[in-house]
Design a protein around this motif. Structure first.
Motif, PDB file in Angstrom:
ATOM      1  N   GLY A 163      71.446  23.688 -21.675  1.00  0.00           N
ATOM      2  CA  GLY A 163      70.525  23.647 -20.531  1.00  0.00           C
ATOM      3  C   GLY A 163      71.181  22.952 -19.363  1.00  0.00           C
ATOM      4  O   GLY A 163      72.414  22.825 -19.298  1.00  0.00           O
ATOM      5  N   GLU A 164      70.359  22.436 -18.456  1.00  0.00           N
ATOM      6  CA  GLU A 164      70.891  21.894 -17.201  1.00  0.00           C
ATOM      7  C   GLU A 164      70.974  20.365 -17.208  1.00  0.00           C
ATOM      8  O   GLU A 164      72.066  19.805 -17.279  1.00  0.00           O
ATOM      9  N   ALA A 165      69.841  19.720 -17.164  1.00  0.00           N
ATOM     10  CA  ALA A 165      69.813  18.255 -17.060  1.00  0.00           C
ATOM     11  C   ALA A 165      68.452  17.749 -17.492  1.00  0.00           C
ATOM     12  O   ALA A 165      67.464  18.470 -17.388  1.00  0.00           O
ATOM     13  N   GLU A 170      62.247  14.022 -20.512  1.00  0.00           N
ATOM     14  CA  GLU A 170      63.443  13.849 -21.341  1.00  0.00           C
ATOM     15  C   GLU A 170      64.058  12.476 -21.116  1.00  0.00           C
ATOM     16  O   GLU A 170      64.540  11.835 -22.054  1.00  0.00           O
ATOM     17  N   PRO A 176      66.476  16.270 -25.229  1.00  0.00           N
ATOM     18  CA  PRO A 176      66.398  17.378 -24.280  1.00  0.00           C
ATOM     19  C   PRO A 176      65.190  18.282 -24.511  1.00  0.00           C
ATOM     20  O   PRO A 176      64.729  18.437 -25.638  1.00  0.00           O
ATOM     21  N   PHE A 177      64.722  18.859 -23.444  1.00  0.00           N
ATOM     22  CA  PHE A 177      63.668  19.882 -23.482  1.00  0.00           C
ATOM     23  C   PHE A 177      62.436  19.453 -24.285  1.00  0.00           C
ATOM     24  O   PHE A 177      62.070  20.091 -25.274  1.00  0.00           O
ATOM     25  N   SER A 181      58.803  22.603 -19.771  1.00  0.00           N
ATOM     26  CA  SER A 181      59.757  23.705 -19.982  1.00  0.00           C
ATOM     27  C   SER A 181      60.279  23.683 -21.416  1.00  0.00           C
ATOM     28  O   SER A 181      60.570  24.728 -22.001  1.00  0.00           O
ATOM     29  N   ASN A 204      72.677  19.510 -22.817  1.00  0.00           N
ATOM     30  CA  ASN A 204      72.584  19.777 -21.384  1.00  0.00           C
ATOM     31  C   ASN A 204      73.937  19.607 -20.720  1.00  0.00           C
ATOM     32  O   ASN A 204      74.805  18.878 -21.217  1.00  0.00           O
ATOM     33  N   HIS A 284      66.456  30.012 -17.219  1.00  0.00           N
ATOM     34  CA  HIS A 284      66.073  28.650 -17.570  1.00  0.00           C
ATOM     35  C   HIS A 284      64.547  28.609 -17.754  1.00  0.00           C
ATOM     36  O   HIS A 284      63.803  29.228 -16.979  1.00  0.00           O
TER      37      HIS A 284
HETATM   38  N1  URA Z   1      65.668  21.184 -18.287  1.00  0.00           N
HETATM   39  C1  URA Z   1      66.911  21.179 -18.836  1.00  0.00           C
HETATM   40  O1  URA Z   1      67.769  21.946 -18.441  1.00  0.00           O
HETATM   41  N2  URA Z   1      67.146  20.323 -19.825  1.00  0.00           N
HETATM   42  C2  URA Z   1      66.232  19.500 -20.314  1.00  0.00           C
HETATM   43  O2  URA Z   1      66.533  18.764 -21.230  1.00  0.00           O
HETATM   44  C3  URA Z   1      64.942  19.510 -19.726  1.00  0.00           C
HETATM   45  C4  URA Z   1      64.673  20.360 -18.712  1.00  0.00           C
END
Ligand code: URA
Length: 313
Positions: A163-165, A170, A176-177, A181, A204, A284
Motif C-alpha cells: 500500500g501507500e502509507a 494505522e 497497516p490498513f 480503507s 506500505n 487503492h
Molecule cells: N492506506 C495505505 O496505503 N496504507 C495503510 O496502511 C492505510 C491506508
C-alpha cells in the motif's frame, strides 16, 4: 443502470449497493481520511528544491526489487441523495482544493540518510526490521508519528500487498490498513477467499504517517525504500499486489505517467531476491471509497491474484 446477475452479486457481497450521485455537500459516510482527497500533487503545490535533499537508507544502492507498466486517478464523487438511474448527474463536481500543503522546504531538507540504519536493514531479520524502523528518524514524520507501521502478516504469507502509507488509524494502532480503507480491503480479500495475516501480508511504501493524508514525497519514498526492499526479500511473495499509484510507481517504474486503469488487468513482474514475481496492480482502497463503481474491477484484480496463487500452489 442495469446490472448483470454476477455484477449484482459482487456489488452486494462488497457492500456497494445502489450507486448514488453527489448533488451537494460532503458525504457523511466518508471518513476524514477520504474527505481530504484528492491529495496535493507535490509538483503542483511546491517545486522540489533543486539541491540539498539527500535521501535515506537506500541511497547509493540499487533497489533489490525491480520490475518489467503513475497514475492520476480522476476523482469522481459518489455519495448519498440520489440514485443514478433516477436522474442524470446534475451537480457539477465541486472544486477540490488540497487541504494540506506539503511540508516546507526547510522540513524536507531534513531528510538525511542514516548510514547505520542502511547497513543494519540490509541484513535485518523480520523482527529486526520493525526495531530498526521504530528507531528511524530520517524524516520529519518521525516527530509527528504516534508509532511506526511496519506490516500485517509475516514471511510465509504467499501473497503480499504493498500500500501507500499509514493513515490516522494505522498511526494509532501500528498496523497497516485498519481504518475505513482497511476494512474495505479486508472485505474484498474475504470476497475472493484470501485471509489477512494467513494468505496475505500487507506492507506500505512509507512506514510513518504523512500528516493530513498528503502524498508521500519522493525523498520520503526513497528514504523508506530499503525497508520495503528488505521486507519484500524476507516475505518472498509468490504473488505481489500493488495498490495505488505510489506502490505502482515504486515497484513498476516503467508505469510512471500511466494510470492504474491502464496498468491493471495484466500480469506484471517484479524481481524480488532474484526471483520474478507475478504482480497485479489495482486501485487503492481509499480511491475505491470515493469511486465505489470501481470496486468490481478491484474484485476482478484480486481474483486474478488468487488465480495466480492457485497456479503456483
Ligand atoms: N492506506 C495505505 O496505503 N496504507 C495503510 O496502511 C492505510 C491506508
Amino acid at each position: 443502470m442495469a446490472l448483470t446477475r454476477e455484477q449484482s452479486l459482487v456489488w452486494e457481497a462488497m457492500g456497494i449497493g445502489p450507486q448514488w450521485i453527489l448533488r451537494s455537500g460532503q458525504d457523511p459516510l466518508l471518513s476524514e481520511e477520504t474527505q481530504t482527497k484528492p491529495k496535493a500533487a507535490f509538483s503542483s503545490v511546491e517545486p522540489a528544491p533543486a539541491a540539498s535533499v539527500r535521501v535515506g537508507p537506500s541511497v547509493g544502492t540499487a533497489p533489490t526489487a525491480s520490475s518489467t507498466v503513475v497514475a492520476t486517478p480522476t476523482r469522481k464523487l459518489q455519495t448519498s441523495l440520489r440514485p443514478v438511474q433516477e436522474s442524470p448527474v446534475t451537480a457539477a463536481p465541486r472544486a477540490l482544493k488540497p487541504v494540506a500543503r506539503v511540508q516546507s522546504t526547510a522540513a524536507r531538507a531534513q531528510v538525511e540518510p542514516d548510514p547505520v540504519l542502511v547497513e543494519q536493514v540490509k541484513t535485518a531479520t523480520w523482527e529486526g526490521i520493525a526495531e530498526i524502523v521504530a528507531r528511524c528518524e530520517v524524516c520529519p514524520m518521525s516527530k509527528t508519528r504516534t508509532q511506526t507501521v511496519c506490516a500485517d502478516g509475516t514471511p510465509g504469507c504467499p501473497v503480499v500487498i504493498v500500500g501507500e502509507a499509514p493513515g490516522r488509524d494505522e498511526d494509532i494502532e501500528g498496523v497497516p490498513f485498519v481504518g475505513k480503507s482497511g476494512r474495505l480491503l479486508t472485505t474484498i480479500l474475504d470476497a475472493v477467499g484470501l485471509k489477512r495475516g494467513v494468505d496475505v501480508a500487507i506492507v506500505n511504501v512509507l512506514k510513518c504517517r504523512p500528516l493530513n493524508n498528503r502524498d508521500p514525497l519522493p525523498e520520503e519514498t526513497q528514504a523508506c525504500r530499503a525497508f520495503l526492499d528488505r521486507q519484500l526479500e524476507l516475505l518472498a511473495p509468490r504473488v505481489l499486489i500493488l495498490m495505488g499509484r505510489h506502490a505502482m510507481a515504486g515497484l513498476l517504474p516503467e508505469s510512471a505517467g500511466t494510470s492504474i486503469g491502464r496498468v491493471r488487468g495484466k500480469v506484471h513482474h517484479v524481481t524480488i531476491g532474484g526471483r520474478s514475481v507475478p504482480t497485479v496492480v489495482s486501485y487503492h482502497p481509499s480511491y475505491l471509497l470515493r469511486n465505489p463503481v470501481e470496486k468490481e474491477k478491484s474484485w476482478h484484480d484480486l481474483l486474478q491474484a488468487k488465480r495466480l496463487l492457485d497456479e503456483r500452489s
